[in-house]
Scaffold this active site. Structure first.
Site, short mmCIF file in Angstrom:
data_model
loop_
_atom_site.label_atom_id
_atom_site.label_comp_id
_atom_site.label_asym_id
_atom_site.label_seq_id
_atom_site.Cartn_x
_atom_site.Cartn_y
_atom_site.Cartn_z
N ARG A 238 0.85 -1.19 0.00
CA ARG A 238 0.00 0.00 0.00
C ARG A 238 0.89 1.23 0.00
NH1 ARG A 238 -3.29 -2.63 -1.84
NH2 ARG A 238 -5.30 -3.31 -0.98
N GLU A 267 -4.28 7.22 -5.41
CA GLU A 267 -4.36 6.57 -6.73
C GLU A 267 -5.66 6.95 -7.42
OE1 GLU A 267 -3.83 2.45 -5.72
OE2 GLU A 267 -1.71 2.71 -5.30
N HIS A 286 -0.57 0.07 -10.08
CA HIS A 286 -1.33 -0.86 -9.21
C HIS A 286 -1.85 -2.07 -10.02
CE1 HIS A 286 -3.74 -1.06 -5.23
NE2 HIS A 286 -3.55 -2.27 -5.71
P1 NAD Z 1 -1.44 -11.30 5.15
O1 NAD Z 1 -2.47 -10.87 6.13
O2 NAD Z 1 -1.32 -12.74 4.80
O3 NAD Z 1 0.00 -10.80 5.66
C1 NAD Z 1 0.24 -9.54 6.22
C2 NAD Z 1 1.27 -9.72 7.32
O4 NAD Z 1 1.61 -8.44 7.84
C3 NAD Z 1 0.78 -10.56 8.51
O5 NAD Z 1 1.68 -11.64 8.75
C4 NAD Z 1 0.75 -9.58 9.67
O6 NAD Z 1 1.07 -10.18 10.92
C5 NAD Z 1 1.81 -8.59 9.24
N1 NAD Z 1 1.72 -7.32 9.95
C6 NAD Z 1 0.62 -6.67 10.41
N2 NAD Z 1 0.98 -5.55 11.05
C7 NAD Z 1 2.33 -5.49 10.99
C8 NAD Z 1 3.28 -4.56 11.48
N3 NAD Z 1 2.92 -3.47 12.16
N4 NAD Z 1 4.59 -4.81 11.24
C9 NAD Z 1 4.98 -5.91 10.56
N5 NAD Z 1 4.10 -6.82 10.07
C10 NAD Z 1 2.81 -6.61 10.30
O7 NAD Z 1 -1.69 -10.40 3.85
P2 NAD Z 1 -1.18 -10.71 2.37
O8 NAD Z 1 -2.21 -11.49 1.63
O9 NAD Z 1 0.21 -11.20 2.43
O10 NAD Z 1 -1.22 -9.23 1.74
C11 NAD Z 1 -0.30 -8.24 2.17
C12 NAD Z 1 -0.68 -6.90 1.57
O11 NAD Z 1 -0.49 -6.91 0.16
C13 NAD Z 1 -2.16 -6.51 1.71
O12 NAD Z 1 -2.41 -5.93 2.97
C14 NAD Z 1 -2.35 -5.52 0.60
O13 NAD Z 1 -2.08 -4.23 1.10
C15 NAD Z 1 -1.28 -5.87 -0.41
N6 NAD Z 1 -1.81 -6.31 -1.71
C16 NAD Z 1 -1.50 -5.56 -2.81
C17 NAD Z 1 -1.97 -5.96 -4.06
C18 NAD Z 1 -1.63 -5.18 -5.31
O14 NAD Z 1 -2.23 -5.40 -6.36
N7 NAD Z 1 -0.68 -4.27 -5.30
C19 NAD Z 1 -2.78 -7.10 -4.16
C20 NAD Z 1 -3.07 -7.83 -3.02
C21 NAD Z 1 -2.58 -7.43 -1.79
#
Ligand code: NAD
Length: 319
Positions: A238, A267, A286
């Site tokens: 993000r 965005e 994105h």
């Molecule tokens: P997920 O929930 O499996 O993993 C996120 C991880 O972040 C978790 O392990 C959580 O414990 C950790 N976390 C939470 N707060 C934290 C902190 N303060 N410090 C360190 N770690 C922390 O999620 P995911 O499926 O791996 O997705 C991750 C991110 O990817 C989503 O939140 C989204 O923003 C992004 N995403 C982007 C796109 C894109 O098209 N660009 C698509 C899908 C997801």
């Protein structure tokens, strides 16, 4: 049942089919809906089921559309919907979790490989005739970088972070990770470290945590100052995880060698975003999630979500 898709274009610009949703009733698909409450209300006032990706559904909108009984997301994120207002009205909001883990991880690595090799640039240079006229058998315009042996630090070691870690490990990188929650699957891929250690040890830092109050602006002047000189930063999580002005200054001063970002703070990107024009900053619009395979998976889950609601047992309900 009347079903309205408020903003279907990014999910299905024409290469997928809406027929899965059509089976359940009269379907209206808008490519886009202006983010104006009155227009949103006009479009969904008689709908039973509303499907949205980024179009906001506020408490006022729900109050004005008492016929709405279900909200389905065309995304994992659901912050555009006032979920507590929906809950108060007994309206389930179903999202689409983890349809694109592998491709989002692949894209993070694609950003990194672009920085290491500049394939697009060199291909364009060859197409322009520069190789034909080159005195040597090869040429390159940028520093070319080998990743094997370098350290990748991953902030947020969940589904996508771990998938990135596996690919980077396969390329010979050492993987360290910082996460609030440590798990066995993560331990098998990386060594968990403190944030301080991650910042000071990593040659590449890749962000995969969600946007939360605790992660907003996690990459800023202070944390960048604690990184190695010449670090590479990747962000397809993000945009607001990064203080963009601070990153732009660090790129322009060579503190950070390069950045690859698929997301920015607002965005679509606005003219004047400090990352536009910053040195060695690679920005994509994105698109990490948008491979046809993952959009197709997303569509199927959105259809399954609506079917489950119709059958009286909604799934993937967020709160
Ligand atoms: P997920 O929930 O499996 O993993 C996120 C991880 O972040 C978790 O392990 C959580 O414990 C950790 N976390 C939470 N707060 C934290 C902190 N303060 N410090 C360190 N770690 C922390 O999620 P995911 O499926 O791996 O997705 C991750 C991110 O990817 C989503 O939140 C989204 O923003 C992004 N995403 C982007 C796109 C894109 O098209 N660009 C698509 C899908 C997801």
């Amino acid at each position: 049942m009347k079903i309205v898709v408020l903003d279907g274009y990014c999910e299905n610009p024409g290469d997928l089919s809406w027929e899965g949703l059509e089976k359940f009733g009269a379907l209206t698909v808008y490519d886009r809906t202006p983010f104006e409450q009155e227009e949103i209300i006009r479009r969904i006032s008689d709908a039973d089921a509303v499907i949205t990706n980024k179009t906001p559904i506020s408490a006022h909108t729900l109050f004005s559309c008492p016929n709405v009984k279900y909200i389905g997301m065309l995304s994992t994120g659901f912050n555009v919907v006032d979920v507590s207002a929906a809950r108060e009205r007994g309206i389930p909001v179903s999202n689409v979790p983890s349809y694109g883990t592998d491709v989002v991880a692949q894209f993070a690595i694609a950003l990194l490989l672009e920085i290491c090799h500049h394939i697009g640039h060199h291909s364009d240079a060859v197409a322009e005739g520069r190789w034909e006229n080159n005195p040597d058998y090869c040429f390159w315009d940028y520093l070319l970088i080998e990743l094997a042996g370098k350290t990748m630090g991953i902030i947020g070691f969940g589904r996508i972070g771990q998938a990135v870690g596996k690919i980077a490990a396969a390329m010979g990188m050492k993987i360290i990770a910082y996460d609030k929650q440590i798990n066995d699957a993560g331990n098998a891929i990386a060594r968990y470290v403190t944030m301080d250690e991650l910042l000071s040890q990593s040659d590449v830092i890749s962000l995969h945590c969600p946007l939360l109050p605790s992660t907003q602006g996690i990459i800023n002047k202070d944390t960048i100052g604690r990184m190695k000189n010449g670090v590479i930063i990747i962000n397809n999580s993000r945009g607001q995880l990064i203080v963009e002005q601070d990153l732009a200054e660090a790129l322009n001063s060579n503190k950070v060698y390069a950045a690859g970002v698929d997301v920015v703070s607002a965005e679509p990107i606005k003219k004047g975003n400090p990352l536009l024009g910053a040195k060695n900053c690679f920005i994509t619009p994105h698109i990490s999630w948008a491979a046809k395979e993952s959009r197709s998976r997303l569509m199927n889950i959105a259809v399954d979500n609506l079917r489950a609601f119709i059958n009286g047992e909604p799934v993937n309900v967020v709160d």
